[in-house]
Design a protein around this motif. Structure first.
Motif, PDB file in Angstrom:
ATOM      1  N   GLY A 113      47.235  32.506  48.555  1.00 48.38           N
ATOM      2  CA  GLY A 113      48.370  32.542  47.710  1.00 48.38           C
ATOM      3  C   GLY A 113      49.127  30.909  48.232  1.00 48.38           C
ATOM      4  N   VAL A 114      50.339  30.874  47.971  1.00 49.91           N
ATOM      5  CA  VAL A 114      51.336  29.749  48.020  1.00 49.91           C
ATOM      6  C   VAL A 114      52.513  30.123  48.734  1.00 49.91           C
ATOM      7  CG1 VAL A 114      52.439  27.729  47.280  1.00 49.91           C
ATOM      8  CG2 VAL A 114      50.133  28.563  46.306  1.00 49.91           C
ATOM      9  N   GLY A 115      52.826  29.437  49.903  1.00 49.03           N
ATOM     10  CA  GLY A 115      54.283  29.925  50.537  1.00 49.03           C
ATOM     11  C   GLY A 115      54.899  28.592  50.856  1.00 49.03           C
TER      12      GLY A 115
ATOM     13  N   ILE B 136      57.835  30.624  47.130  1.00 48.38           N
ATOM     14  CA  ILE B 136      57.709  29.854  46.131  1.00 48.38           C
ATOM     15  C   ILE B 136      56.578  30.316  45.157  1.00 48.38           C
ATOM     16  CG2 ILE B 136      58.980  27.896  47.085  1.00 48.38           C
ATOM     17  CD1 ILE B 136      56.416  26.547  47.256  1.00 48.38           C
ATOM     18  N   GLY B 137      55.620  30.936  45.942  1.00 48.98           N
ATOM     19  CA  GLY B 137      54.381  31.389  45.241  1.00 48.98           C
ATOM     20  C   GLY B 137      54.359  32.021  43.945  1.00 48.98           C
ATOM     21  N   HIS B 138      55.599  32.958  43.951  1.00 46.85           N
ATOM     22  CA  HIS B 138      55.759  33.613  42.619  1.00 46.85           C
ATOM     23  C   HIS B 138      56.899  33.413  41.896  1.00 46.85           C
ATOM     24  CE1 HIS B 138      52.645  36.377  43.822  1.00 46.85           C
ATOM     25  NE2 HIS B 138      53.130  36.523  45.122  1.00 46.85           N
ATOM     26  N   VAL B 139      57.216  31.974  41.901  1.00 51.56           N
ATOM     27  CA  VAL B 139      58.201  31.273  40.758  1.00 51.56           C
ATOM     28  C   VAL B 139      57.196  30.958  39.560  1.00 51.56           C
ATOM     29  CG1 VAL B 139      59.460  29.433  40.130  1.00 51.56           C
ATOM     30  CG2 VAL B 139      59.440  30.440  42.534  1.00 51.56           C
ATOM     31  N   THR B 140      57.454  31.369  38.119  1.00 48.97           N
ATOM     32  CA  THR B 140      56.895  31.260  37.180  1.00 48.97           C
ATOM     33  C   THR B 140      56.930  29.652  36.791  1.00 48.97           C
ATOM     34  OG1 THR B 140      57.420  33.410  36.460  1.00 48.97           O
ATOM     35  CG2 THR B 140      56.675  31.781  34.680  1.00 48.97           C
ATOM     36  N   VAL B 141      55.953  29.135  36.770  1.00 47.99           N
ATOM     37  CA  VAL B 141      55.845  27.841  36.492  1.00 47.99           C
ATOM     38  C   VAL B 141      55.227  27.256  35.039  1.00 47.99           C
ATOM     39  CG1 VAL B 141      55.951  26.851  38.838  1.00 47.99           C
ATOM     40  CG2 VAL B 141      53.733  27.381  37.920  1.00 47.99           C
TER      41      VAL B 141
ATOM     42  N   SER C 261      47.031  27.849  44.208  1.00 47.83           N
ATOM     43  CA  SER C 261      46.159  28.509  45.273  1.00 47.83           C
ATOM     44  C   SER C 261      44.840  28.101  45.600  1.00 47.83           C
ATOM     45  CB  SER C 261      45.996  30.137  45.275  1.00 47.83           C
ATOM     46  OG  SER C 261      45.342  30.396  43.884  1.00 47.83           O
ATOM     47  N   VAL C 262      44.049  28.244  46.540  1.00 45.11           N
ATOM     48  CA  VAL C 262      42.981  27.346  46.687  1.00 45.11           C
ATOM     49  C   VAL C 262      41.892  27.902  45.522  1.00 45.11           C
ATOM     50  CG1 VAL C 262      41.028  27.479  48.430  1.00 45.11           C
ATOM     51  CG2 VAL C 262      43.135  26.730  49.182  1.00 45.11           C
TER      52      VAL C 262
END
Length: 384
Positions: free
Chosen positions: A233-235, A255-260, A280-281
């Motif tokens: 994921g992303v954090g 920030i990983g679950h901010v809609t972009v 994410s990777v």
């Protein structure tokens, strides 16, 4: 850095767990003074008792008593006199016994494997291990993690003072995983479970926050920085004025679950278009799979621009001067990093971001392991 020992009350100032009107007991003062001494020896190296008293503003009697106790515990040792001193009574130096105890650290950032290490108190890695996760989630992953940590503890050649774990997700100060969708963990008291199974103190924190701790303590990170971890994921871990930001509900930097992306791909959290579906990777690997270098660089730059758009308001609002990326260098350090930095600068005032650095973490792939070690140092010794 004022993040030490939030669980036992010596972090974020004396008595973080005390109410403002609570009586400060003698044991709290002793723990605070002990932390001051160990912190100084950790960062400054061997010091005389007199210099310790001056540096900590404690009396010489207090310092003498504390050093005697720490020597008895095997944490501190006398190292002889200061070289070159010729006038007056020779001052005997005392120093931290960095080889007397060890720490076990685990990094759960990556999508398909867990990484672990046995470290000295000063962060040197003594033993490395890794283990494929093989798609395990939920209770199965907790069981696998338990076995992995047991093997690491067995590999240590000195007593282990504690275990630190950096995990994706929202994690509270007691090491309870509130929510980690990619791991299938919801309301899991991970630190408590592992502590009971292992018979050791266990400290669990978000992997990005852990990376920030590692970079700040061992990697020369600045007092105003954002450490972005890119894995399953992303954090992000946030440090402002030298203090790690926890936020309401311990979710600062999530920030990983901010809609972009509008109508983007399905995310593990159940929504569509989250940053993790782009950055994410696994997402980045899919984006470059089968492409030539030019097309691959373009795909990575596109992801970098999305990251830049996401980070620009954070960098501007907090006036940060460093953004650190932790993850696979082949994906992050190049077109993605450069595009992210350009985008942040385009979307913020030059006065705020003219000196902004966006670089790879100095500790590279070991940054979360180092931070997990700091979790234990902070909680067990009051050192960060």
């Amino acid at each position: 850095m004022a993040t030490a020992t939030e669980r036992n009350g010596t972090g974020r100032g004396l008595g973080a767990r005390l109410r403002a009107t609570s009586k400060v007991l003698p044991e709290h003062a002793r723990a605070h003074n002990r932390s001051l001494v160990l912190q100084h020896l950790f960062h400054e190296g061997p010091t005389s008792r007199a210099d310790l008293a001056r540096a900590t503003s404690l009396t010489r009697v207090t310092i003498s008593d504390l050093v005697s106790v720490l020597i008895t515990e095997g944490l501190v040792e006398e190292l002889g006199t200061r070289p070159g001193q010729r006038v007056g009574k020779p001052a005997i130096l005392v120093g931290l016994r960095s080889d007397a105890y060890q720490i076990v650290a685990v990094d759960l950032t990556e999508h398909g494997r867990m990484r672990g290490a046995v470290l000295s108190l000063t962060g040197e890695i003594v033993v490395r291990r890794q283990l494929d996760i093989d798609g395990r989630t939920g209770d199965e992953l907790v069981d696998l993690l338990t076995r992995f940590v047991r093997r690491l503890v067995a590999a240590a050649n000195h007593p282990v003072i504690g275990v630190g774990v950096g995990s994706p997700g929202i994690i509270d100060l007691d090491g309870r995983v509130v929510e980690a969708p990619n791991r299938g963990w919801y309301d899991v008291p991970l630190a408590e479970i592992l502590g009971e199974r292992l018979g050791l103190p266990v400290h669990v924190a978000n992997d990005a926050n852990t990376a920030a701790l590692g970079e700040f303590t061992y990697g020369g990170g600045s007092s105003g920085m954002l450490a972005v971890t890119v894995g399953a994921g992303v954090g992000a871990g946030v440090v402002v004025d030298g203090v790690r930001v926890h936020g309401q509900g311990d979710a600062a930097g999530e920030i990983g679950h901010v809609t972009v992306v509008d109508d983007g791909e399905q995310c593990a959290c159940g929504r569509r278009g989250c940053l993790e579906t782009v950055l994410s990777v696994p997402a980045l690997r899919r984006a470059v799979d089968g492409k030539d270098k030019e097309a691959s660089d373009a795909a990575l730059a596109s992801a970098g621009r999305v990251l830049g758009v996401t980070l620009a308001p954070v960098v501007s609002a907090l006036n940060l001067n460093q953004v650190l990326l932790s993850g696979p260098r082949d994906l992050l350090d190049g077109p993605l990093r450069e595009a992210a930095l350009d985008t942040i600068r385009q979307r913020t005032m030059p006065a705020i971001t003219s000196g902004l650095q966006l670089r790879m973490a100095a500790l590279d792939e070991d940054v979360v392991l180092a931070g997990a070690a700091v979790l234990v140092l902070s909680a067990q010794l009051g050192v960060s």
